[in-house]
Motif scaffolding. Structure first.
Motif, PDB file in Angstrom:
ATOM      1  N   GLY A 109       0.836  -1.198   0.000  1.00  0.00           N
ATOM      2  CA  GLY A 109       0.000   0.000   0.000  1.00  0.00           C
ATOM      3  C   GLY A 109       0.866   1.242   0.000  1.00  0.00           C
ATOM      4  N   ASP A 110       0.372   2.299  -0.651  1.00  0.00           N
ATOM      5  CA  ASP A 110       1.118   3.555  -0.745  1.00  0.00           C
ATOM      6  C   ASP A 110       0.118   4.696  -0.688  1.00  0.00           C
ATOM      7  N   ASP A 111       0.154   5.460   0.401  1.00  0.00           N
ATOM      8  CA  ASP A 111      -0.761   6.589   0.590  1.00  0.00           C
ATOM      9  C   ASP A 111       0.078   7.837   0.866  1.00  0.00           C
ATOM     10  N   ARG A 112       0.029   8.804  -0.049  1.00  0.00           N
ATOM     11  CA  ARG A 112       0.865  10.003   0.070  1.00  0.00           C
ATOM     12  C   ARG A 112      -0.019  11.252   0.132  1.00  0.00           C
ATOM     13  N   GLN A 113       0.354  12.154   1.017  1.00  0.00           N
ATOM     14  CA  GLN A 113      -0.324  13.441   1.178  1.00  0.00           C
ATOM     15  C   GLN A 113       0.654  14.533   0.779  1.00  0.00           C
ATOM     16  N   SER A 114       0.315  15.208  -0.308  1.00  0.00           N
ATOM     17  CA  SER A 114       1.211  16.249  -0.814  1.00  0.00           C
ATOM     18  C   SER A 114       0.911  17.561  -0.109  1.00  0.00           C
ATOM     19  N   GLY A 115       1.881  18.030   0.678  1.00  0.00           N
ATOM     20  CA  GLY A 115       1.746  19.317   1.360  1.00  0.00           C
ATOM     21  C   GLY A 115       2.933  20.207   1.107  1.00  0.00           C
ATOM     22  N   GLY A 116       3.560  20.065  -0.071  1.00  0.00           N
ATOM     23  CA  GLY A 116       4.778  20.809  -0.340  1.00  0.00           C
ATOM     24  C   GLY A 116       5.992  19.940  -0.032  1.00  0.00           C
ATOM     25  N   ASP A 117       7.154  20.508  -0.287  1.00  0.00           N
ATOM     26  CA  ASP A 117       8.383  19.755  -0.076  1.00  0.00           C
ATOM     27  C   ASP A 117       8.686  19.512   1.392  1.00  0.00           C
ATOM     28  N   SER A 118       8.136  20.355   2.277  1.00  0.00           N
ATOM     29  CA  SER A 118       8.517  20.262   3.691  1.00  0.00           C
ATOM     30  C   SER A 118       7.444  19.634   4.566  1.00  0.00           C
ATOM     31  N   THR A 119       6.197  19.652   4.125  1.00  0.00           N
ATOM     32  CA  THR A 119       5.108  19.136   4.975  1.00  0.00           C
ATOM     33  C   THR A 119       4.419  17.904   4.401  1.00  0.00           C
ATOM     34  N   GLY A 120       4.953  17.346   3.327  1.00  0.00           N
ATOM     35  CA  GLY A 120       4.338  16.166   2.733  1.00  0.00           C
ATOM     36  C   GLY A 120       4.552  14.933   3.617  1.00  0.00           C
ATOM     37  N   THR A 121       3.672  13.984   3.476  1.00  0.00           N
ATOM     38  CA  THR A 121       3.767  12.724   4.227  1.00  0.00           C
ATOM     39  C   THR A 121       3.484  11.557   3.289  1.00  0.00           C
ATOM     40  N   ALA A 122       3.979  10.393   3.672  1.00  0.00           N
ATOM     41  CA  ALA A 122       3.736   9.169   2.913  1.00  0.00           C
ATOM     42  C   ALA A 122       3.595   8.015   3.902  1.00  0.00           C
ATOM     43  N   THR A 123       2.596   7.193   3.664  1.00  0.00           N
ATOM     44  CA  THR A 123       2.363   6.001   4.495  1.00  0.00           C
ATOM     45  C   THR A 123       2.456   4.777   3.599  1.00  0.00           C
ATOM     46  N   LEU A 124       3.455   3.958   3.851  1.00  0.00           N
ATOM     47  CA  LEU A 124       3.707   2.766   3.042  1.00  0.00           C
ATOM     48  C   LEU A 124       3.445   1.520   3.876  1.00  0.00           C
ATOM     49  N   LYS A 125       2.838   0.536   3.259  1.00  0.00           N
ATOM     50  CA  LYS A 125       2.634  -0.768   3.902  1.00  0.00           C
ATOM     51  C   LYS A 125       3.490  -1.780   3.148  1.00  0.00           C
ATOM     52  N   LEU A 126       4.523  -2.264   3.811  1.00  0.00           N
ATOM     53  CA  LEU A 126       5.487  -3.152   3.190  1.00  0.00           C
ATOM     54  C   LEU A 126       5.304  -4.571   3.707  1.00  0.00           C
ATOM     55  N   ARG A 127       5.446  -5.554   2.825  1.00  0.00           N
ATOM     56  CA  ARG A 127       5.442  -6.979   3.195  1.00  0.00           C
ATOM     57  C   ARG A 127       6.871  -7.489   3.030  1.00  0.00           C
ATOM     58  N   ILE A 128       7.467  -7.883   4.141  1.00  0.00           N
ATOM     59  CA  ILE A 128       8.873  -8.267   4.184  1.00  0.00           C
ATOM     60  C   ILE A 128       8.978  -9.670   4.769  1.00  0.00           C
ATOM     61  N   PRO A 129       9.852 -10.522   4.235  1.00  0.00           N
ATOM     62  CA  PRO A 129      10.038 -11.857   4.828  1.00  0.00           C
ATOM     63  C   PRO A 129      10.391 -11.772   6.302  1.00  0.00           C
ATOM     64  N   ALA A 130       9.861 -12.719   7.084  1.00  0.00           N
ATOM     65  CA  ALA A 130      10.006 -12.658   8.542  1.00  0.00           C
ATOM     66  C   ALA A 130      11.461 -12.723   8.973  1.00  0.00           C
ATOM     67  N   ASP A 131      12.299 -13.473   8.255  1.00  0.00           N
ATOM     68  CA  ASP A 131      13.693 -13.600   8.671  1.00  0.00           C
ATOM     69  C   ASP A 131      14.508 -12.338   8.398  1.00  0.00           C
ATOM     70  N   LYS A 132      13.954 -11.405   7.618  1.00  0.00           N
ATOM     71  CA  LYS A 132      14.643 -10.150   7.319  1.00  0.00           C
ATOM     72  C   LYS A 132      13.899  -8.952   7.877  1.00  0.00           C
ATOM     73  N   PHE A 133      12.992  -9.209   8.802  1.00  0.00           N
ATOM     74  CA  PHE A 133      12.156  -8.154   9.375  1.00  0.00           C
ATOM     75  C   PHE A 133      13.001  -7.120  10.121  1.00  0.00           C
ATOM     76  N   ALA A 134      13.866  -7.575  11.020  1.00  0.00           N
ATOM     77  CA  ALA A 134      14.654  -6.659  11.845  1.00  0.00           C
ATOM     78  C   ALA A 134      15.634  -5.850  11.014  1.00  0.00           C
ATOM     79  N   SER A 135      16.322  -6.502  10.080  1.00  0.00           N
ATOM     80  CA  SER A 135      17.299  -5.775   9.265  1.00  0.00           C
ATOM     81  C   SER A 135      16.629  -4.738   8.370  1.00  0.00           C
ATOM     82  N   ALA A 136      15.437  -5.053   7.856  1.00  0.00           N
ATOM     83  CA  ALA A 136      14.720  -4.086   7.027  1.00  0.00           C
ATOM     84  C   ALA A 136      14.306  -2.863   7.842  1.00  0.00           C
ATOM     85  N   LEU A 137      13.864  -3.081   9.087  1.00  0.00           N
ATOM     86  CA  LEU A 137      13.506  -1.950   9.949  1.00  0.00           C
ATOM     87  C   LEU A 137      14.708  -1.060  10.213  1.00  0.00           C
ATOM     88  N   GLU A 138      15.868  -1.646  10.433  1.00  0.00           N
ATOM     89  CA  GLU A 138      17.065  -0.855  10.682  1.00  0.00           C
ATOM     90  C   GLU A 138      17.440  -0.028   9.461  1.00  0.00           C
TER      91      GLU A 138
END
Length: 307
Positions: A109-138
């Motif tokens: 999932g990808d949900d982005r709110q455009s509020g200019g270069d400084s106030t924009g936001t993005a919400t991403l929903k990522l599916r990552i293999p469980a054995d690489k969960f911690a390294s991906a977060l880092e």
């Protein structure tokens, strides 16, 4: 005396012959039973060996089917969320998507709110293999300044083991139903068995779908990534607080909702009150006036004076 002696001698000889015949019959019976016992003994031993082998095989199967409940073999569902403040939201979103793809996952999932270069936001929903969960977060945390992080785990090992057992039992029921269906000899039996087999197959498909769902959740972890611009504000948790303040807030909101509903109902009834109430009040007023006019003026009641 001689004749009497011959009679006794004949009786003795006859008795000896009868006894000899009975002894021969008993010996033959014993030999026959002994032979039968010797012939049955190997069969009994073989049956006992087969029973012992079956019990040993069953024990081995039971031991093989015992679930492995070690920590590294448990089925665990990982979910997490992380908020990172970055300089460029779109560039950071592209990098987060690349991290997910490089780990063998994908973006859900990808949900982005455009509020200019400084106030924009993005919400991403990522599916990552469980054995690489911690390294991906880092790796995602290093895209900017980490604001908050939350990780949740749910152990679903018992659910997986239960589903496996239920699927095995249901598969056996389906196989037996199909076998009986192939042996049906009448139309009524055929229709009844087809319905039963269809029901069993439907139940089996439902259990297998649940198993696939759990397998998907345990194989691929879900990570919600919130990317904020330089001046972006992290989303505030709007959940109701607990304790006295939570109860007070809930009561106040309930009172406000009740008043809103009451005013809505009153607004809906007001036109009907005006449309029906005013004519009814007018009719009632005219009727009272008519009754009063028809009765006429009242005469004063005479009073008697006592001397």
């Amino acid at each position: 005396m001689r004749e009497r002696g011959y009679v006794w001698l004949g009786a003795v000889l006859l008795s000896g012959a009868l006894l000899a015949g009975c002894a021969a019959d008993g010996a033959s019976d014993n030999s026959t039973s002994g032979a039968a016992g010797k012939a049955a003994a190997p069969a009994a031993r073989e049956a006992q060996q087969d029973a012992g082998a079956g019990a040993a095989t069953q024990g081995k199967d039971t031991a093989a089917e015992a679930p492995d409940l070690r920590v590294d073999q448990r089925s665990i569902v990982y979910t997490g969320s992380i908020t990172v403040q970055v300089k460029d939201v779109n560039a950071a979103a592209a990098q987060a998507t690349g991290i997910a793809g490089g780990s063998g996952g994908f973006i859900g999932g990808d949900d982005r709110q455009s509020g200019g270069d400084s106030t924009g936001t993005a919400t991403l929903k990522l599916r990552i293999p469980a054995d690489k969960f911690a390294s991906a977060l880092e790796q995602i945390a290093k895209l900017g300044t980490e604001k908050n992080r939350a990780i949740n785990t749910e152990d679903v090992t018992e659910q997986v083991v239960d589903l496996d057992a239920r699927i095995a039992v249901q598969q056996a029921r389906v196989d037996s139903g199909r076998k009986l269906l192939g042996q049906a000899t009448s139309l009524n039996d055929l229709v009844m068995l087809e319905k039963e087999v269809a029901t069993r197959e439907s139940d089996l498909a439902s259990l297998q779908a649940k198993k696939r769902r759990l397998a998907d959740l345990t194989a691929l972890s879900t990570v919600t990534v919130v990317l904020l611009g330089p001046d972006g504000v992290a989303p505030v948790d709007t959940s109701d607080p607990s304790g006295f303040l939570g109860g007070l807030s809930s009561g106040w909101h309930a009172l406000a909702d009740s008043l809103a509903i009451l005013l809505t109902v009153l607004g809906a009834l007001l036109p009907w009150i005006v449309a029906l109430g005013l004519p009814a009040w007018g009719v009632l007023y005219l009727r009272r006036r008519y009754v009063r006019d028809r009765a006429g003026p009242r005469l004063p009641t005479p009073t008697t004076e006592t001397p």
